[in-house]
Design a protein around this motif. Structure first.
Motif, PDB file in Angstrom:
ATOM      1  N   ALA A   7      14.400   2.782  14.539  1.00  0.00           N
ATOM      2  CA  ALA A   7      13.318   3.252  15.406  1.00  0.00           C
ATOM      3  C   ALA A   7      13.077   4.747  15.226  1.00  0.00           C
ATOM      4  O   ALA A   7      11.930   5.203  15.293  1.00  0.00           O
ATOM      5  N   ALA A   8      14.126   5.513  14.991  1.00  0.00           N
ATOM      6  CA  ALA A   8      13.969   6.944  14.750  1.00  0.00           C
ATOM      7  C   ALA A   8      13.199   7.180  13.452  1.00  0.00           C
ATOM      8  O   ALA A   8      12.293   8.028  13.394  1.00  0.00           O
ATOM      9  N   GLU A   9      13.542   6.416  12.426  1.00  0.00           N
ATOM     10  CA  GLU A   9      12.827   6.531  11.154  1.00  0.00           C
ATOM     11  C   GLU A   9      11.365   6.122  11.327  1.00  0.00           C
ATOM     12  O   GLU A   9      10.455   6.763  10.782  1.00  0.00           O
ATOM     13  N   ALA A  10      11.142   5.038  12.061  1.00  0.00           N
ATOM     14  CA  ALA A  10       9.777   4.548  12.277  1.00  0.00           C
ATOM     15  C   ALA A  10       8.943   5.586  13.023  1.00  0.00           C
ATOM     16  O   ALA A  10       7.754   5.761  12.728  1.00  0.00           O
ATOM     17  N   TYR A  11       9.556   6.278  13.988  1.00  0.00           N
ATOM     18  CA  TYR A  11       8.849   7.341  14.705  1.00  0.00           C
ATOM     19  C   TYR A  11       8.413   8.440  13.744  1.00  0.00           C
ATOM     20  O   TYR A  11       7.267   8.909  13.783  1.00  0.00           O
ATOM     21  N   VAL A  12       9.320   8.863  12.875  1.00  0.00           N
ATOM     22  CA  VAL A  12       8.996   9.925  11.928  1.00  0.00           C
ATOM     23  C   VAL A  12       7.826   9.508  11.040  1.00  0.00           C
ATOM     24  O   VAL A  12       6.890  10.277  10.810  1.00  0.00           O
ATOM     25  N   LEU A  13       7.863   8.269  10.554  1.00  0.00           N
ATOM     26  CA  LEU A  13       6.786   7.795   9.689  1.00  0.00           C
ATOM     27  C   LEU A  13       5.474   7.636  10.474  1.00  0.00           C
ATOM     28  O   LEU A  13       4.396   8.000   9.986  1.00  0.00           O
ATOM     29  N   ALA A  14       5.556   7.126  11.698  1.00  0.00           N
ATOM     30  CA  ALA A  14       4.352   6.975  12.524  1.00  0.00           C
ATOM     31  C   ALA A  14       3.729   8.332  12.830  1.00  0.00           C
ATOM     32  O   ALA A  14       2.501   8.454  12.924  1.00  0.00           O
ATOM     33  N   HIS A  15       4.553   9.353  12.992  1.00  0.00           N
ATOM     34  CA  HIS A  15       4.060  10.712  13.196  1.00  0.00           C
ATOM     35  C   HIS A  15       3.253  11.162  11.986  1.00  0.00           C
ATOM     36  O   HIS A  15       2.163  11.741  12.127  1.00  0.00           O
ATOM     37  N   GLU A  16       3.762  10.905  10.787  1.00  0.00           N
ATOM     38  CA  GLU A  16       3.042  11.320   9.581  1.00  0.00           C
ATOM     39  C   GLU A  16       1.723  10.570   9.433  1.00  0.00           C
ATOM     40  O   GLU A  16       0.714  11.137   8.992  1.00  0.00           O
ATOM     41  N   PHE A  17       1.709   9.295   9.803  1.00  0.00           N
ATOM     42  CA  PHE A  17       0.450   8.557   9.765  1.00  0.00           C
ATOM     43  C   PHE A  17      -0.499   9.043  10.862  1.00  0.00           C
ATOM     44  O   PHE A  17      -1.719   8.919  10.738  1.00  0.00           O
ATOM     45  N   GLY A  18       0.056   9.623  11.928  1.00  0.00           N
ATOM     46  CA  GLY A  18      -0.775  10.277  12.920  1.00  0.00           C
ATOM     47  C   GLY A  18      -1.550  11.431  12.291  1.00  0.00           C
ATOM     48  O   GLY A  18      -2.725  11.658  12.604  1.00  0.00           O
ATOM     49  N   HIS A  19      -0.893  12.152  11.369  1.00  0.00           N
ATOM     50  CA  HIS A  19      -1.585  13.218  10.648  1.00  0.00           C
ATOM     51  C   HIS A  19      -2.704  12.649   9.772  1.00  0.00           C
ATOM     52  O   HIS A  19      -3.756  13.278   9.608  1.00  0.00           O
ATOM     53  N   HIS A  20      -2.474  11.472   9.198  1.00  0.00           N
ATOM     54  CA  HIS A  20      -3.523  10.841   8.389  1.00  0.00           C
ATOM     55  C   HIS A  20      -4.751  10.553   9.257  1.00  0.00           C
ATOM     56  O   HIS A  20      -5.885  10.805   8.847  1.00  0.00           O
ATOM     57  N   VAL A  21      -4.522  10.050  10.461  1.00  0.00           N
ATOM     58  CA  VAL A  21      -5.617   9.797  11.394  1.00  0.00           C
ATOM     59  C   VAL A  21      -6.336  11.107  11.726  1.00  0.00           C
ATOM     60  O   VAL A  21      -7.575  11.175  11.750  1.00  0.00           O
ATOM     61  N   GLN A  22      -5.576  12.167  11.971  1.00  0.00           N
ATOM     62  CA  GLN A  22      -6.181  13.464  12.265  1.00  0.00           C
ATOM     63  C   GLN A  22      -7.014  13.975  11.097  1.00  0.00           C
ATOM     64  O   GLN A  22      -8.061  14.591  11.283  1.00  0.00           O
ATOM     65  N   ASN A  23      -6.540  13.725   9.888  1.00  0.00           N
ATOM     66  CA  ASN A  23      -7.270  14.144   8.704  1.00  0.00           C
ATOM     67  C   ASN A  23      -8.588  13.379   8.575  1.00  0.00           C
ATOM     68  O   ASN A  23      -9.640  13.962   8.307  1.00  0.00           O
ATOM     69  N   LEU A  24      -8.534  12.071   8.800  1.00  0.00           N
ATOM     70  CA  LEU A  24      -9.725  11.235   8.677  1.00  0.00           C
ATOM     71  C   LEU A  24     -10.773  11.574   9.734  1.00  0.00           C
ATOM     72  O   LEU A  24     -11.978  11.450   9.490  1.00  0.00           O
ATOM     73  N   THR A  25     -10.322  11.979  10.910  1.00  0.00           N
ATOM     74  CA  THR A  25     -11.252  12.258  12.010  1.00  0.00           C
ATOM     75  C   THR A  25     -11.729  13.705  12.046  1.00  0.00           C
ATOM     76  O   THR A  25     -12.573  14.057  12.876  1.00  0.00           O
ATOM     77  N   GLY A  26     -11.194  14.557  11.186  1.00  0.00           N
ATOM     78  CA  GLY A  26     -11.608  15.954  11.149  1.00  0.00           C
ATOM     79  C   GLY A  26     -10.841  16.870  12.073  1.00  0.00           C
ATOM     80  O   GLY A  26     -11.051  18.086  12.052  1.00  0.00           O
ATOM     81  N   VAL A  27      -9.947  16.313  12.881  1.00  0.00           N
ATOM     82  CA  VAL A  27      -9.169  17.128  13.817  1.00  0.00           C
ATOM     83  C   VAL A  27      -8.273  18.100  13.061  1.00  0.00           C
ATOM     84  O   VAL A  27      -8.129  19.270  13.450  1.00  0.00           O
ATOM     85  N   MET A  28      -7.688  17.645  11.973  1.00  0.00           N
ATOM     86  CA  MET A  28      -6.767  18.490  11.216  1.00  0.00           C
ATOM     87  C   MET A  28      -7.475  19.706  10.644  1.00  0.00           C
ATOM     88  O   MET A  28      -6.984  20.842  10.756  1.00  0.00           O
ATOM     89  N   ALA A  29      -8.618  19.501  10.020  1.00  0.00           N
ATOM     90  CA  ALA A  29      -9.346  20.615   9.412  1.00  0.00           C
ATOM     91  C   ALA A  29      -9.718  21.655  10.459  1.00  0.00           C
ATOM     92  O   ALA A  29      -9.637  22.868  10.215  1.00  0.00           O
ATOM     93  N   GLU A  30     -10.127  21.208  11.630  1.00  0.00           N
ATOM     94  CA  GLU A  30     -10.499  22.121  12.706  1.00  0.00           C
ATOM     95  C   GLU A  30      -9.288  22.924  13.175  1.00  0.00           C
ATOM     96  O   GLU A  30      -9.368  24.151  13.351  1.00  0.00           O
ATOM     97  N   ALA A  31      -8.153  22.246  13.356  1.00  0.00           N
ATOM     98  CA  ALA A  31      -6.951  22.921  13.849  1.00  0.00           C
ATOM     99  C   ALA A  31      -6.416  23.926  12.847  1.00  0.00           C
ATOM    100  O   ALA A  31      -5.896  24.985  13.227  1.00  0.00           O
ATOM    101  N   GLN A  32      -6.555  23.635  11.565  1.00  0.00           N
ATOM    102  CA  GLN A  32      -5.980  24.502  10.537  1.00  0.00           C
ATOM    103  C   GLN A  32      -6.745  25.809  10.348  1.00  0.00           C
ATOM    104  O   GLN A  32      -6.293  26.688   9.630  1.00  0.00           O
ATOM    105  N   ARG A  33      -7.861  25.939  11.017  1.00  0.00           N
ATOM    106  CA  ARG A  33      -8.576  27.215  10.959  1.00  0.00           C
ATOM    107  C   ARG A  33      -7.823  28.299  11.713  1.00  0.00           C
ATOM    108  O   ARG A  33      -8.042  29.486  11.501  1.00  0.00           O
ATOM    109  N   ASP A  34      -6.960  27.880  12.616  1.00  0.00           N
ATOM    110  CA  ASP A  34      -6.159  28.810  13.420  1.00  0.00           C
ATOM    111  C   ASP A  34      -4.746  28.823  12.863  1.00  0.00           C
ATOM    112  O   ASP A  34      -4.031  27.815  12.931  1.00  0.00           O
ATOM    113  N   ARG A  35      -4.332  29.930  12.302  1.00  0.00           N
ATOM    114  CA  ARG A  35      -3.016  30.039  11.661  1.00  0.00           C
ATOM    115  C   ARG A  35      -1.957  30.631  12.595  1.00  0.00           C
ATOM    116  O   ARG A  35      -0.860  30.973  12.156  1.00  0.00           O
TER     117      ARG A  35
END
Length: 302
Positions: A171-199
């Protein structure tokens, strides 16, 4: 009916559905093509990388855009994930559990996000060349937005969780992987690009909010997994959830800073504190609703 995996510590193993099929096409070959200098997410915040470098003794430039041309090494049994065809194969090769995690997580997002693009995990050993640059195993699992793929050294992940004081387990491993796929969702929805403007860094920085949202999105998968048709994973137990929360605690910025032997410096946080990460994982699980994972419009980050 759930399958019992023999010869393992039963306290750390999740339930898997007997007879469920696995789809190894969601596993890549260990390295993505180089297309530029994107920043790897989830294992790549500069402050966290430097702290991990102090703990493990690796070169932090590996994940910060180093130009080493050393090729990826699929290594060991990781390349055999293409042979994982059913849940029963987990008994023969425990690494097949990563195919089960990946299949289940992506099946969930296909039902939740219109236009979701199925991607791949890329197991590697030692180093890997990605579209975001060269990376070392010691960075831990990460998501590269440039090629939209997840990278991890399976063997090192267990060591990483152990070094950070997590109880580990499926379950700990699955959480880590699900977190990374959460980033994939953020990338697809544009949330990641918006957030990365702030360093900036710090407990309420855009980078921390991005990471906490990925934790929350991971929690929604845990909450909804039992409703996924043909999922290879059985229902999560309270013990599974406790292991996932414990892993969230272990990868908190404050805990990692403490592990490095230094004091806690909130101004340097890039991923969130242990309490913040546990808080948002639990919000995702308790609500089961990705729409409740808006970490960008609240001052209460836990």
């Amino acid at each position: 009916m759930v399958i019992t995996i023999t010869g393992q510590d039963e306290e750390t193993i999740m339930q898997y559905e007997d007879g469920a099929k696995l789809d190894p096409s969601q596993v890549g070959g260990g390295g993505g093509g180089r297309r530029g200098g994107g920043i790897a997410i989830g294992g790549g915040g500069a402050i966290v990388v430097v702290i991990l470098a102090l703990i493990f003794g690796f070169d932090p430039s590996a994940i910060l855009g180093g130009d080493s041309q050393q090729p990826a090494d699929p290594g060991g049994g990781q390349s055999t994930l293409q042979n994982c065809q059913s849940v029963e194969d987990i008994e023969k090769d425990r690494n097949c559990r990563y195919v089960a995690y990946t299949n289940s997580i992506q099946a969930y997002w296909e039902t939740k996000l219109e236009g979701y693009q199925v991607t791949k995990i890329n197991p590697f050993s030692g180093q890997v060349s990605t579209a975001c640059g060269q990376a070392s195993s010691e960075v831990g699992p990460f998501y590269c937005p440039e090629d939209q793929q997840v990278y991890l050294d399976i063997d090192f992940l267990d060591q990483l969780l152990s070094q950070l004081g997590a109880q580990g387990g499926d379950a700990a491993e699955a959480y880590v992987l699900a977190h990374e796929f959460g980033h994939h969702v953020q990338n697809l929805t544009g949330v990641m690009a918006e957030a990365q403007r702030d360093r900036s860094t710090g407990p309420k920085s855009a980078g921390v909010r991005l990471e906490l949202q990925a934790d929350c999105l991971a929690g929604t998968w845990f909450a909804n997994e039992k409703n996924i048709a043909d999922s290879p994973i059985g229902d999560f137990t309270e013990q599974d959830l406790a292991a996932a929360v414990d892993a969230a605690r272990a990868v908190g910025d404050d805990h990692i800073q403490e592990q490095s032997g230094g004091g806690v410096n909130p101004d340097g946080w890039t991923h969130g504190s242990s309490e913040q990460r546990k808080h948002w994982l639990q919000i995702g699980y308790s609500t089961g609703d990705p729409n409740k994972c808006d970490t960008f419009s609240t001052d209460d980050l836990g």
